[in-house]
Structure formats: structure tokens, C-alpha cells
Write a protein that holds these residues in place. Structure first.
Motif, PDB file in Angstrom:
ATOM      1  N   ASP A  35      -5.844  12.623 -11.176  1.00 54.08           N
ATOM      2  CA  ASP A  35      -6.519  10.502 -11.053  1.00 54.08           C
ATOM      3  C   ASP A  35      -7.062  11.332  -8.839  1.00 54.08           C
ATOM      4  OD1 ASP A  35      -6.920  10.412 -13.803  1.00 54.08           O
ATOM      5  OD2 ASP A  35      -4.794   9.124 -12.931  1.00 54.08           O
ATOM      6  N   GLY A  36      -6.029  11.655  -8.293  1.00 50.57           N
ATOM      7  CA  GLY A  36      -6.870  12.069  -6.629  1.00 50.57           C
ATOM      8  C   GLY A  36      -6.195  10.645  -6.436  1.00 50.57           C
ATOM      9  N   LYS A  37      -4.268  10.648  -6.791  1.00 51.51           N
ATOM     10  CA  LYS A  37      -3.439   9.499  -6.278  1.00 51.51           C
ATOM     11  C   LYS A  37      -2.599  10.730  -6.102  1.00 51.51           C
ATOM     12  CE  LYS A  37      -6.198   6.287  -6.792  1.00 51.51           C
ATOM     13  NZ  LYS A  37      -5.736   4.967  -7.633  1.00 51.51           N
ATOM     14  N   LEU A  38      -2.244  10.337  -4.361  1.00 56.68           N
ATOM     15  CA  LEU A  38      -0.517  11.163  -4.712  1.00 56.68           C
ATOM     16  C   LEU A  38       0.311  10.844  -5.287  1.00 56.68           C
ATOM     17  CD1 LEU A  38       0.423  12.879  -2.143  1.00 56.68           C
ATOM     18  CD2 LEU A  38       1.309  10.574  -0.451  1.00 56.68           C
ATOM     19  N   SER A  39       1.308  11.867  -5.171  1.00 55.97           N
ATOM     20  CA  SER A  39       2.668  11.564  -6.532  1.00 55.97           C
ATOM     21  C   SER A  39       3.624  12.471  -6.041  1.00 55.97           C
ATOM     22  CB  SER A  39       2.388  11.865  -7.548  1.00 55.97           C
ATOM     23  OG  SER A  39       1.400  13.258  -8.496  1.00 55.97           O
ATOM     24  N   GLU A  40       4.925  12.068  -6.007  1.00 60.52           N
ATOM     25  CA  GLU A  40       5.875  13.255  -6.406  1.00 60.52           C
ATOM     26  C   GLU A  40       6.295  14.201  -7.112  1.00 60.52           C
ATOM     27  OE1 GLU A  40      10.666  13.210  -5.462  1.00 60.52           O
ATOM     28  OE2 GLU A  40       9.526  11.093  -4.386  1.00 60.52           O
ATOM     29  N   ARG A  41       6.059  15.297  -6.386  1.00 61.04           N
ATOM     30  CA  ARG A  41       6.099  16.134  -7.761  1.00 61.04           C
ATOM     31  C   ARG A  41       7.718  16.010  -8.946  1.00 61.04           C
ATOM     32  NH1 ARG A  41       5.224  21.824  -5.029  1.00 61.04           N
ATOM     33  NH2 ARG A  41       4.865  22.380  -6.830  1.00 61.04           N
ATOM     34  N   GLY A  42       7.901  16.014  -9.397  1.00 60.44           N
ATOM     35  CA  GLY A  42       9.038  16.908 -10.375  1.00 60.44           C
ATOM     36  C   GLY A  42      11.107  16.833  -9.785  1.00 60.44           C
ATOM     37  N   VAL A  43      10.473  17.978  -8.692  1.00 57.60           N
ATOM     38  CA  VAL A  43      11.462  19.103  -8.155  1.00 57.60           C
ATOM     39  C   VAL A  43      11.783  18.479  -7.150  1.00 57.60           C
ATOM     40  CG1 VAL A  43      12.913  21.478  -7.970  1.00 57.60           C
ATOM     41  CG2 VAL A  43      11.751  21.005 -10.248  1.00 57.60           C
ATOM     42  N   LYS A  44      13.270  17.962  -7.033  1.00 55.98           N
ATOM     43  CA  LYS A  44      13.709  17.661  -5.323  1.00 55.98           C
ATOM     44  C   LYS A  44      14.685  19.147  -4.853  1.00 55.98           C
ATOM     45  CE  LYS A  44      14.233  12.678  -4.987  1.00 55.98           C
ATOM     46  NZ  LYS A  44      14.175  11.695  -4.832  1.00 55.98           N
ATOM     47  N   PHE A  45      14.919  18.721  -3.688  1.00 57.04           N
ATOM     48  CA  PHE A  45      15.901  20.198  -2.755  1.00 57.04           C
ATOM     49  C   PHE A  45      16.405  19.979  -2.077  1.00 57.04           C
ATOM     50  CE2 PHE A  45      11.842  20.402  -0.764  1.00 57.04           C
ATOM     51  CZ  PHE A  45      11.863  20.397   0.384  1.00 57.04           C
ATOM     52  N   GLY A  60      20.496  17.575   3.365  1.00 51.51           N
ATOM     53  CA  GLY A  60      19.452  17.344   3.472  1.00 51.51           C
ATOM     54  C   GLY A  60      18.555  17.404   2.313  1.00 51.51           C
ATOM     55  N   THR A  61      18.635  16.183   1.058  1.00 51.86           N
ATOM     56  CA  THR A  61      17.583  15.821  -0.197  1.00 51.86           C
ATOM     57  C   THR A  61      16.000  16.062   0.412  1.00 51.86           C
ATOM     58  OG1 THR A  61      19.515  15.273  -1.369  1.00 51.86           O
ATOM     59  CG2 THR A  61      16.801  15.321  -2.370  1.00 51.86           C
ATOM     60  N   GLY A  62      15.127  16.317   0.177  1.00 57.27           N
ATOM     61  CA  GLY A  62      13.921  16.580   0.355  1.00 57.27           C
ATOM     62  C   GLY A  62      12.649  16.564  -0.922  1.00 57.27           C
ATOM     63  N   SER A  63      11.746  16.405  -0.776  1.00 60.56           N
ATOM     64  CA  SER A  63      10.922  16.397  -1.696  1.00 60.56           C
ATOM     65  C   SER A  63       9.647  16.823  -1.119  1.00 60.56           C
ATOM     66  CB  SER A  63      10.270  14.952  -2.491  1.00 60.56           C
ATOM     67  OG  SER A  63      10.256  14.379  -1.393  1.00 60.56           O
ATOM     68  N   SER A  64       8.348  17.183  -2.370  1.00 60.43           N
ATOM     69  CA  SER A  64       6.371  16.790  -1.723  1.00 60.43           C
ATOM     70  C   SER A  64       5.862  16.566  -2.855  1.00 60.43           C
ATOM     71  CB  SER A  64       6.575  19.086  -1.839  1.00 60.43           C
ATOM     72  OG  SER A  64       6.809  19.471  -3.568  1.00 60.43           O
ATOM     73  N   TYR A  65       4.645  16.697  -2.924  1.00 59.98           N
ATOM     74  CA  TYR A  65       4.023  16.051  -3.326  1.00 59.98           C
ATOM     75  C   TYR A  65       2.266  16.732  -3.539  1.00 59.98           C
ATOM     76  CZ  TYR A  65       7.374  13.137  -0.939  1.00 59.98           C
ATOM     77  OH  TYR A  65       8.626  11.683  -0.733  1.00 59.98           O
ATOM     78  N   ILE A  66       1.936  15.936  -4.446  1.00 62.67           N
ATOM     79  CA  ILE A  66       0.956  16.219  -4.655  1.00 62.67           C
ATOM     80  C   ILE A  66      -0.284  15.570  -5.300  1.00 62.67           C
ATOM     81  CG2 ILE A  66       1.596  16.706  -7.034  1.00 62.67           C
ATOM     82  CD1 ILE A  66      -0.012  19.964  -7.255  1.00 62.67           C
ATOM     83  N   SER A 124       0.742  -1.088  -0.220  1.00 69.33           N
ATOM     84  CA  SER A 124       0.163  -0.244   0.080  1.00 69.33           C
ATOM     85  C   SER A 124       1.191   0.964  -0.167  1.00 69.33           C
ATOM     86  CB  SER A 124      -1.188   0.446   1.613  1.00 69.33           C
ATOM     87  OG  SER A 124      -1.841  -0.687   1.292  1.00 69.33           O
ATOM     88  N   GLY A 125       0.371   2.325  -0.607  1.00 66.48           N
ATOM     89  CA  GLY A 125       1.052   3.581  -0.444  1.00 66.48           C
ATOM     90  C   GLY A 125       1.820   4.126  -1.614  1.00 66.48           C
ATOM     91  N   LEU A 126       2.924   4.884  -1.043  1.00 69.25           N
ATOM     92  CA  LEU A 126       3.453   5.688  -1.921  1.00 69.25           C
ATOM     93  C   LEU A 126       5.003   5.783  -1.369  1.00 69.25           C
ATOM     94  CD1 LEU A 126       4.218   6.971  -4.857  1.00 69.25           C
ATOM     95  CD2 LEU A 126       3.420   9.298  -3.632  1.00 69.25           C
ATOM     96  N   GLU A 127       6.120   4.719  -1.918  1.00 63.93           N
ATOM     97  CA  GLU A 127       7.279   4.873  -1.416  1.00 63.93           C
ATOM     98  C   GLU A 127       7.787   6.357  -1.473  1.00 63.93           C
ATOM     99  OE1 GLU A 127      11.837   3.459  -2.893  1.00 63.93           O
ATOM    100  OE2 GLU A 127      10.232   2.633  -3.742  1.00 63.93           O
ATOM    101  N   THR A 128       8.376   6.259  -0.535  1.00 61.46           N
ATOM    102  CA  THR A 128       9.563   7.461  -0.089  1.00 61.46           C
ATOM    103  C   THR A 128      11.164   7.638   0.332  1.00 61.46           C
ATOM    104  OG1 THR A 128       8.634   8.035   2.573  1.00 61.46           O
ATOM    105  CG2 THR A 128       7.246   8.564   0.831  1.00 61.46           C
ATOM    106  N   GLU A 129      11.561   8.808   0.511  1.00 60.77           N
ATOM    107  CA  GLU A 129      12.015   8.934   0.954  1.00 60.77           C
ATOM    108  C   GLU A 129      12.396   8.587   2.532  1.00 60.77           C
ATOM    109  OE1 GLU A 129      15.979  10.603  -1.342  1.00 60.77           O
ATOM    110  OE2 GLU A 129      14.301  10.494  -2.777  1.00 60.77           O
ATOM    111  N   THR A 130      13.691   9.243   3.630  1.00 59.66           N
ATOM    112  CA  THR A 130      13.541   9.811   4.640  1.00 59.66           C
ATOM    113  C   THR A 130      13.331  10.787   4.824  1.00 59.66           C
ATOM    114  OG1 THR A 130      15.692   8.037   4.869  1.00 59.66           O
ATOM    115  CG2 THR A 130      14.973   9.312   7.277  1.00 59.66           C
ATOM    116  N   GLY A 131      12.230  11.272   5.921  1.00 55.84           N
ATOM    117  CA  GLY A 131      11.720  12.986   5.807  1.00 55.84           C
ATOM    118  C   GLY A 131      12.237  12.658   7.590  1.00 55.84           C
TER     119      GLY A 131
END
Length: 428
Positions: free
Chosen positions: A104-114, A94-100, A65-72
């Protein structure tokens, strides 16, 4: 604007990272008005962002289940549009990311990490920005090699997905000869409010003639300060001071957790944990009334006495005049992590009530760093005590707390090791 999403006042460590697929409990299309609840869960070295349409009951699992993430380290829901994963990596980047939520109403990672190239010790939202801050040396030295102390801000533009930094000197910031750091970022009517926390006197400050000797502790534990900035240039702040509280922050190791919170009417409530062992001030709250830039001399509440001697740790605004308080379990603030009580504070009636209906204190391992509030209910993740070879008393569970009654009821349970954050997103 009604604030339905909590920010973490600088977060306790939350672990996240690893695999997943599709959550069968999530419909193919998430209603835009209803949005989607997001739960950040972990198991060992693996982490998952789960979607659900219900928090008050039911069960979820991280298995397939769910969406894979990196450590936060911390998770921040920004304006119900974006979920940000912030990473504290000691002194390293520390490399971070954002989600939206996608179409389709599904959680997805945005294209730009920071990358936040320096550590952060506090953070918050300001307009379209997420701002982190941390004290440290600037790039300026005097002739003797003494380093000027300051604070570096990292400014994330949530819409453009860009990042900028700004470093300022905090030497003699309050006119006391000491350098400072900040705790909390609060946006009110386009201005940025942050609590100022004095640290001590640097060798650079001594060389500049603003103090006689370097120190590693503040000489002003019995005062509270708030700085007001007009924008993210962080120039020419207005500084407020009051002597009814100690500085407006709580602490856990390097983290400064925000003790300043705004309500729906733009009143700013300035809390203090009275973390400094040398302060004579009790843990309490004062106010900056909406439309003003000064402390309200007629408003004060002694939280510590109402709590039977216990100090405040963290605070979140819920709705109307209600705040959720995380409290120390005992009267000592020296026991880091011993913060296993919750209470409800009503700012209008100035009443304090312990939350009932929670698991027994001896069974609570920790609370989540990011709860969520909606319609007068706070959804707080709770993890049971777990030790080697000892089965925890219950699976990680989100408890629903009605702030009008201060009663908690068991909500959704997740088969995992830990729940760190709960929030809600809507499709753009």
C-alpha cells in the motif's frame, strides 16, 4: 549503478523512539517509480519515521504522524529497498530493526529484529549485506594471558534477514607490529574496500616479538592504508599504502567515520581528515581509479589549504564528480562537534567551494548524520542550537543544496526537536 542514497562514513549519535499513526500528507498508494521520502525525526524520548512526497518545501509535524520506532544510533538506507536502524549500545548488545514500503506504499517494520552483540564503530553496504565492524579482543590469549587484538564484523543479510559474525586478528596487520581497526565499507565490482587505521602495539604483539614495547598510539600517522577483500570471509586482503595522506578516517569519540567513497564510475576517492594531531599530512584526497587496485600517483588535492586551514570531517558522494564535505568550523580538530560548515568538492576540476545560503553558524546546532542525494541536489537536515530556556532560531529543516552552484535553499520543515536522517524507499 547510480548511487542516489547516502550512507552515513560512521555516524554522529541520532536519537529515535516512540509513537505515531498515519501521515495525512502521504497518499494511499505511493508511485513505485517515484518512491517515498523518509524523514527520521525525534522529540525528547519519542521518535518518528515520517513519509512525504516533497523535500524542497512544505511542513511536517510529528503530532499524530509517522511510524513508531525504537531508539536508533544510525540509519542506513540500503539500495532504496530497506531502511535499517542500527543501535550502538556501548559494549552491550543493541537490538535493531528494518523497514520497508508495503504493497500500500506505507512504511512498515519487517518481522525480524536483530542483535549486534558487540559495539560497532563503522559500517556500510556490501552487495546484499550491511556490514558493521569494531575493534576488540579476540578469544585468543598467549601463555602470559595477553589478549590478541582483532576486529569483529557483523554481517546482516538484508534479503534473508539473517545475521552472522566474523572475528579476525589484526595483530601486525600492516607488517608494522601494530594492531588496527577499520573505517568505512565500500563495495566496488564485488570487492570490499575498507580503510585501515593503525592503533598501536599490544602486549600480545610484544610477546609475539613483532615490537619492542606496547603503545596506545600509532607510530605511523603519516600513512594511509586501504584493505581489499574478495568476500565476507575477510581473508587474504590486498593492502595498499600511500604516504601522501594520514589514515583515511575521521573520529568522534569511539566512532570512525568513513572517508572512502566511490563514484558512479567506480573510482574510489580516499579522503583523510588528518585527525591525528601528530601527522604532518594535510587533510586531502587521493584516488584509486576504476578497474585498478592501486593508488593513482597523479591524483591529489589539498582540501585543508583550499579551506583556509580547516580540516575535513565527513564526505558524501552526490553525482557526476561532485562530493559534499562536512568541514570543521575552525582549524582545530580537537573541538569535537565543531563541524558546522559545508563545502562542495568537484573531483574532476579539483575545485572547492563553501556552501552558501545556510543558517548562520552560531545558529546551527548540528547536521543530520544521513543526508540524501538526488538529481544533483543534496538534502541535508539542520538542527538549530537549543539551550535550556532558549528558543532555537528555527525548527529542524531539510536544506536543499545544489552542488553545481554550492547554494543551499530552505526545504521542508518538521515540527520536532531533531531530524537525523533523510532517504528514499521504493516498493519491492
Amino acid at each position: 549503478m547510480k548511487k542516489n542514497v547516502f550512507l552515513s562514513l560512521m555516524a554522529a549519535t541520532v536519537f529515535f523512539a516512540a509513537s505515531c499513526d498515519k501521515n495525512n500528507d502521504v497518499p494511499d498508494k505511493v508511485d513505485e517509480e517515484k518512491g517515498s521520502y523518509i524523514i527520521a525525526a525525534s522529540s525528547g524520548e519519542a521518535s518518528y519515521l515520517l513519509q512525504t512526497g516533497e523535500l524542497k518545501s512544505g511542513e511536517l509535524t510529528i503530532v499524530n504522524s509517522g511510524l513508531e520506532t525504537e531508539t536508533g544510533t544510525a540509519w542506513l538506507f540500503h539500495d532504496r529497498k530497506y531502511l535499517y536502524r542500527l543501535v550502538y549500545n556501548q559494549g552491550n548488545a543493541g537490538t535493531g530493526s528494518s523497514y520497508i514500503l508495503n504493497a500500500d506504499g506505507k512504511l512498515s517494520e519487517r518481522g525480524v529484529k536483530f542483535e549486534i552483540t558487540n559495539r560497532f564503530t563503522t559500517y556500510g553496504s556490501y552487495g546484499k549485506y550491511i556490514v558493521t565492524a569494531a575493534a576488540g579482543a579476540t578469544d585468543r590469549k598467549d601463555a602470559a594471558g595477553n589478549v590478541q587484538q582483532g576486529v569483529t564484523f557483523t554481517i546482516l543479510d538484508t534479503e534473508a534477514e539473517t545475521l552472522t559474525t566474523k572475528t579476525i586478528s589484526t595483530e601486525n596487520f600492516l607488517g608494522t607490529g601494530e594492531y588496527t581497526t577499520f573505517s568505512g565499507i565500500v563495495d566496488v565490482n564485488g570487492k570490499l574496500f575498507t580503510a585501515v587505521c593503525p592503533i598501536g602495539v599490544s602486549a600480545y604483539g610484544v610477546a609475539q616479538g613483532v615490537a619492542e614495547a606496547a603503545t596506545t598510539t600509532t607510530a605511523y600517522p603519516d600513512s594511509v592504508w586501504v584493505a581489499i577483500y574478495s568476500n565476507t570471509n575477510f581473508e587474504n586482503p590486498k593492502i595498499l599504502r600511500d604516504d601522501r595522506l594520514s589514515y583515511a578516517s575521521s573520529r568522534y569519540r569511539s566512532q570512525y567515520y568513513s572517508n572512502i567513497v566511490t563514484d558512479d564510475r567506480n573510482n574510489i576517492y580516499v579522503f583523510s581528515s588528518s585527525y591525528d594531531s601528530r601527522t604532518t599530512k594535510k587533510s586531502g584526497v587521493i584516488r584509486i581509479k576504476a578497474g585498478t587496485e592501486e593508488f593513482d600517483r597523479d591524483y591529489y588535492f589539498d582540501i585543508q589549504t583550499a579551506a583556509g586551514g580547516n580540516h575535513l570531517f565527513k564526505v558524501w558522494y552526490v553525482s557526476d564528480d561532485y562530493f559534499l564535505l562536512q568541514m570543521y568550523t575552525s582549524e582545530s580538530v580537537s573541538a569535537m562537534g565543531d563541524t558546522k560548515k559545508l563545502a562542495v568538492f568537484n573531483a574532476s576540476s579539483r575545485t572547492f567551494n563553501w556552501v552558501t545560503g545556510l543558517p548562520a553558524i552560531d545558529n546551527i546546532g548540528s547536521f543530520g548524520s544521513t543526508p540524501y542525494a538526488e538529481d544533483g541536489i543534496v538534502y541535508m537536515p539542520i538542527v538549530a542550537v537549543s539551550a535550556d530556556g532558549v528558543e532555537p532560531a528555527f525548527q529542524p529543516t531539510v536544506y536543499a543544496i545544489d552542488v553545481k552552484t554550492a547554494v543551499a535553499t530552505k526545504g521542508i520543515t518538521v515540527t520536532c526537536n531533531s531530524i537525523g536522517a533523510v532517504g528514499k524507499l521504493i516498493m519491492p
